[in-house]
Design a protein around this motif. Sequence first.
Motif, PDB file in Angstrom:
ATOM      1  N   VAL A   1      -0.621  -1.622  -7.107  1.00 36.11           N
ATOM      2  CA  VAL A   1      -0.726  -1.033  -5.777  1.00 36.11           C
ATOM      3  C   VAL A   1      -0.357   0.439  -5.852  1.00 36.11           C
ATOM      4  O   VAL A   1       0.576   0.832  -6.569  1.00 36.11           O
ATOM      5  CB  VAL A   1       0.203  -1.758  -4.771  1.00 36.11           C
TER       6      VAL A   1
ATOM      7  N   ALA B   1       0.532   3.662  -3.100  1.00 31.73           N
ATOM      8  CA  ALA B   1       0.800   4.074  -1.721  1.00 31.73           C
ATOM      9  C   ALA B   1       0.951   5.584  -1.719  1.00 31.73           C
ATOM     10  O   ALA B   1       1.613   6.166  -2.590  1.00 31.73           O
ATOM     11  CB  ALA B   1       2.059   3.395  -1.192  1.00 31.73           C
TER      12      ALA B   1
ATOM     13  N   ALA C   1      -2.347   2.630   1.609  1.00 39.17           N
ATOM     14  CA  ALA C   1      -1.980   1.742   0.510  1.00 39.17           C
ATOM     15  C   ALA C   1      -3.240   1.102  -0.037  1.00 39.17           C
ATOM     16  O   ALA C   1      -4.136   0.718   0.732  1.00 39.17           O
ATOM     17  CB  ALA C   1      -0.997   0.677   0.976  1.00 39.17           C
TER      18      ALA C   1
ATOM     19  N   ASN D   1      -4.702  -1.801  -2.800  1.00 39.57           N
ATOM     20  CA  ASN D   1      -4.391  -2.992  -3.582  1.00 39.57           C
ATOM     21  C   ASN D   1      -5.524  -3.211  -4.583  1.00 39.57           C
ATOM     22  O   ASN D   1      -6.644  -3.527  -4.199  1.00 39.57           O
ATOM     23  CB  ASN D   1      -4.238  -4.195  -2.652  1.00 39.57           C
TER      24      ASN D   1
ATOM     25  N   TYR E   1       4.142  -6.377   2.399  1.00 35.64           N
ATOM     26  CA  TYR E   1       4.286  -5.316   1.404  1.00 35.64           C
ATOM     27  C   TYR E   1       4.845  -4.083   2.105  1.00 35.64           C
ATOM     28  O   TYR E   1       4.258  -3.564   3.056  1.00 35.64           O
ATOM     29  CB  TYR E   1       2.946  -4.988   0.738  1.00 35.64           C
TER      30      TYR E   1
ATOM     31  N   ILE F   1       6.131  -0.194   2.548  1.00 38.01           N
ATOM     32  CA  ILE F   1       6.039   1.196   2.089  1.00 38.01           C
ATOM     33  C   ILE F   1       6.872   2.076   3.008  1.00 38.01           C
ATOM     34  O   ILE F   1       6.927   1.872   4.228  1.00 38.01           O
ATOM     35  CB  ILE F   1       4.584   1.712   2.045  1.00 38.01           C
TER      36      ILE F   1
ATOM     37  N   LEU G   1      -1.752  -6.216   2.737  1.00 38.83           N
ATOM     38  CA  LEU G   1      -2.733  -5.481   1.939  1.00 38.83           C
ATOM     39  C   LEU G   1      -3.855  -6.421   1.556  1.00 38.83           C
ATOM     40  O   LEU G   1      -3.628  -7.444   0.892  1.00 38.83           O
ATOM     41  CB  LEU G   1      -2.079  -4.903   0.681  1.00 38.83           C
TER      42      LEU G   1
END
Length: 728
Positions: A640, A642, A655, A657, A666, A668, A716
């Motif tokens: 991943v 970000a 983000a 994936n 997930y 961030i 995601l």
Amino acid sequence: MTDPLFDLEAFLNGDCASPSSVLGLRTLPDGGLFARTFAPRARRVELLRADTGEAVAELRMAHPEGIFEGVVPRLQRWFPYRFRVHGWGEAPVEAEDPYRFASGIGEMDAHLMGEGTHYRLYEKLGAHPAVRDGVAGVDFAVWAPNARRVSVVGPFNTWDGRRHLLRPWGSTGVWELFVPGLLPGDLYKFEIKAKDGRLLPLKADPFAFRCEHAPGTASVVEDPAPYAWGDGDWMADRWKRNRFDAPMSIYEVHLGSWRRREDGGFMGYRELADELVPYVRELGFTHVQFLPVSEHPFYASWGYQPLGMFAPTSRYGSPADFKVLVDRCHQAGLGVILDWVPAHFPADAHGLAEFDGTHLYEHADPRKGRHMDWGTLIYNYGRTEVQNYLIANALFWLDRYHVDGLRVDAVASMLYLDYSRPQGQWVPNRYGGRENLEAVDFLRRLNEVVYAQFPDVCTIAEESTAWPMVSRPTSSGGLGFGFKWNMGWMHDTLGYLGRNMLHRQYHHGEITFSMLYNDTENFVLPLSHDEVVHGKKSLLWRMPGSRWEQFANLRLLFAYQFLHPGKKLLFMGGEFGQDHEWDHNRSLDWDLLAHEPHQGVQRLVKDLNALYRSDPVLFERDCAPGGFEWIDCEDKRNSVLALMRKGDGPFLAAALNFTAQPLHGYRIGVPRPGRYEEILNTDAAWYGGQNFGNGGAVETEPIPAHGHPQSLSLTLPPLGAVVFRAVH
């Protein structure tokens, strides 16, 4: 009379180097006048006054092949004249003598040519319709300094090189002649005899503005009628379109295979103006870039082996037709970038190779003058006249065709003397190094002149090595280009996305490496034609996994391209997920747009362009620090990324994936609290996805993450990208 200047046999053998000294009307030492002309197949020739039509002399036949000459009785001063020829038809034919007209080249032209700064050289060399002394015809001029003799030939003189011998003009190496009676559309070539007496293959004009339709190789006299441009608004404002802080999303096109006619034939420039322009505009691109349009003898070279550097290829229409295409692009708000090829040229006999019997444009030593990979020749960049030729050509497209930018092909092959050469097959520079110092000087001078004369255009280098400061000013030691293709980004990104999704975690550095050097150049991120040919497959088929995963990976690739700093370039067909590898002999697979997954990719590209153009944080700092920040680039286990894009307005958080599994919860980090709207999700059903996402928006939580006091808990999507903007 006896004429010591005239060697009859040499003339008939095509060895007359100074025709104006022996042909036409000349003053004799005693003050009288003497006339001579070459009129093959004529029975009689009379000399007429051009003003009254009065016959003032009957010229005798001095040789049965057509030499006629004689003294002009009574008249003691030169006067405008013409010939009346009997035997060229049922009725007598009145013919102008080319040798009575003055040259179209002046002393200032000679001076500028000598110092290599005649940047409008295309106004003097080549074929230019003109009217002289009330007589319509064509001015011809060609640079061939080592020739023994140069003639212009064509159907108008039955390709007889003795009929229109060009005159040497001073010490410039230029040969010139005004040929009366010729019209736009007439075919011509140059017949050149080398110093050693060899008659060379007929040569096309290096400055031809139009070329015969392939497989013909003649040059064509072009109509000088001015084109009525309708792009005044664009030209006044285009400085805003090519700035470093402007959005630039380029659609790269090969004109011969974007779309074919129903019968398989090429679409013309005007048809492309009707169909290509609205298509590109509808998808939201800012510029269109054409693979080289300069005339090229071999269609399968895609234009990258050009010979007619001043002529749009006749395969798709006339020069005026190409102007229509450019004009319509501008009226639709699209900039036009041309691929331009000063790196090499083909060795076809009718071209520049050994043009005057010597290695005039190219190096004589094949270790410097020939590309072994491509079988083409390399310009001698250290020669003043060759530099002038190439720079004048670049300016010509910007001047006459209103082109907005030049993407210079194969710059790396120009910069390195050992490019694709084994040890011992290249010649070091004067310092013993591998850098081509003459090419470096040429490229710097090219960019200086282009930006001085057209400060509102851009130059772009396709440079595939780590040569420093390609897109930095020459005043600070750079090459002076406006932009450089980021070939490293293209290679690493496609390599990473081409891997099995389970293996990407072990190659995480490939997808992040480009940001380590991003601030060193002004980059364009290309997904170009070179990545979908020669067995590489289409972008879609380079993606791993099931059919659904291939499409998801492709959408993810495009999202990453638009989120990454740098201007964007996408080759045609990629925008809808072309299945087949690109084939220059066929149209794109437009029938694929009947299928939803391909429609979805096209919709995503359109929306990415719209988002990119509408939000300055995605473009205003493409070429300046501070426009990009990793939130997290180290999550190898989940594959991943970000990131944030930042500018003067609200930042965007995203983000991506790169696995085929959705990730829930997930987290961030983000720098400010509040509600974040999900403005793009590549997994939306509208794009062909499965609608994994965040319900349109998500609220921050006061949980620190990634060095920020607030964070978002996200879903995601598999092989998907989500983009968020904080809501005020």
